[in-house]
Design a protein around this motif. Structure first.
Motif, mmCIF file in Angstrom:
data_model
loop_
_atom_site.group_PDB
_atom_site.id
_atom_site.type_symbol
_atom_site.label_atom_id
_atom_site.label_comp_id
_atom_site.label_asym_id
_atom_site.label_seq_id
_atom_site.Cartn_x
_atom_site.Cartn_y
_atom_site.Cartn_z
ATOM 1 N N MET A 183 15.969 63.110 36.570
ATOM 2 C CA MET A 183 15.668 62.541 37.855
ATOM 3 C C MET A 183 15.866 63.601 38.926
ATOM 4 N N ARG A 184 14.927 63.733 39.812
ATOM 5 C CA ARG A 184 15.000 64.731 40.873
ATOM 6 C C ARG A 184 15.654 64.146 42.108
ATOM 7 N N HIS A 185 16.568 64.884 42.675
ATOM 8 C CA HIS A 185 17.260 64.459 43.889
ATOM 9 C C HIS A 185 16.458 64.906 45.103
ATOM 10 N N HIS A 186 16.290 64.014 46.053
ATOM 11 C CA HIS A 186 15.627 64.386 47.298
ATOM 12 C C HIS A 186 16.433 63.883 48.473
ATOM 13 N N VAL A 187 16.408 64.626 49.546
ATOM 14 C CA VAL A 187 17.131 64.256 50.756
ATOM 15 C C VAL A 187 16.200 63.399 51.609
ATOM 16 N N ALA A 188 16.682 62.237 52.006
ATOM 17 C CA ALA A 188 15.880 61.332 52.827
ATOM 18 C C ALA A 188 15.634 61.951 54.200
ATOM 19 N N GLN A 189 14.399 61.967 54.626
ATOM 20 C CA GLN A 189 14.036 62.630 55.878
ATOM 21 C C GLN A 189 14.109 61.704 57.089
ATOM 22 N N ASN A 190 13.899 60.408 56.926
ATOM 23 C CA ASN A 190 13.800 59.505 58.070
ATOM 24 C C ASN A 190 15.031 58.634 58.270
ATOM 25 N N CYS A 191 16.112 58.916 57.605
ATOM 26 C CA CYS A 191 17.322 58.094 57.704
ATOM 27 C C CYS A 191 18.214 58.585 58.844
ATOM 28 N N THR A 192 18.837 57.646 59.529
ATOM 29 C CA THR A 192 19.795 57.980 60.579
ATOM 30 C C THR A 192 21.178 57.427 60.283
ATOM 31 N N GLU A 193 21.289 56.518 59.325
ATOM 32 C CA GLU A 193 22.585 55.980 58.920
ATOM 33 C C GLU A 193 22.489 55.486 57.486
ATOM 34 N N ILE A 194 23.654 55.201 56.900
ATOM 35 C CA ILE A 194 23.707 54.742 55.516
ATOM 36 C C ILE A 194 23.365 53.258 55.488
ATOM 37 N N THR A 195 22.319 52.913 54.773
ATOM 38 C CA THR A 195 21.863 51.530 54.592
ATOM 39 C C THR A 195 21.440 51.378 53.136
ATOM 40 N N PRO A 196 21.133 50.142 52.702
ATOM 41 C CA PRO A 196 20.611 50.000 51.330
ATOM 42 C C PRO A 196 19.307 50.768 51.103
ATOM 43 N N ILE A 197 18.521 50.938 52.146
ATOM 44 C CA ILE A 197 17.273 51.699 52.015
ATOM 45 C C ILE A 197 17.574 53.197 51.963
ATOM 46 N N CYS A 198 18.602 53.639 52.679
ATOM 47 C CA CYS A 198 19.010 55.051 52.726
ATOM 48 C C CYS A 198 20.433 55.175 52.177
ATOM 49 N N PRO A 199 20.597 55.199 50.846
ATOM 50 C CA PRO A 199 21.949 55.261 50.278
ATOM 51 C C PRO A 199 22.591 56.631 50.491
ATOM 52 N N VAL A 200 23.906 56.672 50.325
ATOM 53 C CA VAL A 200 24.658 57.911 50.520
ATOM 54 C C VAL A 200 24.247 58.969 49.488
ATOM 55 N N GLU A 201 23.717 58.553 48.358
ATOM 56 C CA GLU A 201 23.275 59.503 47.338
ATOM 57 C C GLU A 201 22.094 60.352 47.802
ATOM 58 N N ASP A 202 21.361 59.898 48.823
ATOM 59 C CA ASP A 202 20.211 60.645 49.342
ATOM 60 C C ASP A 202 20.576 61.557 50.509
ATOM 61 N N THR A 203 21.854 61.772 50.755
ATOM 62 C CA THR A 203 22.267 62.679 51.821
ATOM 63 C C THR A 203 22.293 64.111 51.289
ATOM 64 N N ILE A 204 22.624 65.047 52.155
ATOM 65 C CA ILE A 204 22.633 66.455 51.768
ATOM 66 C C ILE A 204 23.617 66.712 50.631
ATOM 67 N N TYR A 205 24.827 66.154 50.725
ATOM 68 C CA TYR A 205 25.832 66.381 49.687
ATOM 69 C C TYR A 205 25.739 65.376 48.550
ATOM 70 N N GLY A 206 25.172 64.218 48.794
ATOM 71 C CA GLY A 206 25.099 63.181 47.773
ATOM 72 C C GLY A 206 26.319 62.282 47.751
ATOM 73 N N TYR A 207 27.237 62.483 48.698
ATOM 74 C CA TYR A 207 28.437 61.659 48.814
ATOM 75 C C TYR A 207 28.966 61.802 50.237
ATOM 76 N N ALA A 208 29.871 60.918 50.626
ATOM 77 C CA ALA A 208 30.507 61.004 51.941
ATOM 78 C C ALA A 208 31.700 61.948 51.840
#
Length: 84
Positions: free
Chosen positions: A1-26
């Motif tokens: 599975m390829r990891h990608h950083v979400a481009q249109n997210c501004t906060e952590i939501t079910p649509i934009c999980p923390v796994e899609d951030t730059i580090y993949g975690y808080a």
């Protein structure tokens, strides 16, 4: 599975999980604050010991590296509240 950083997210939501951030975690606030303190102390010690033993270039190069690490951990502290 390829990891990608979400481009249109501004906060952590079910649509934009923390796994899609730059580090993949808080980032952990306490541990990052500890590392800032450690690298700041190492920077001061390098300046003092480098001046005492007249190893100026080496000591100042290591000091810049320690300061860079401390700045990086500062960025992770800023990302603690909103990792996006």
């Amino acid at each position: 599975m390829r990891h990608h950083v979400a481009q249109n997210c501004t906060e952590i939501t079910p649509i934009c999980p923390v796994e899609d951030t730059i580090y993949g975690y808080a980032p952990n606030l306490g541990l990052n604050a500890f590392f800032i303190a450690v690298f700041a102390i190492c920077s001061l010690l390098q300046i003092l010991l480098g001046t005492k033993y007249k190893t100026y270039f080496f000591a100042y190069a290591i000091t810049l590296g320690c300061m860079g690490e401390a700045i990086g951990y500062g960025g992770r502290i800023i990302m603690h509240s909103n990792p996006v």
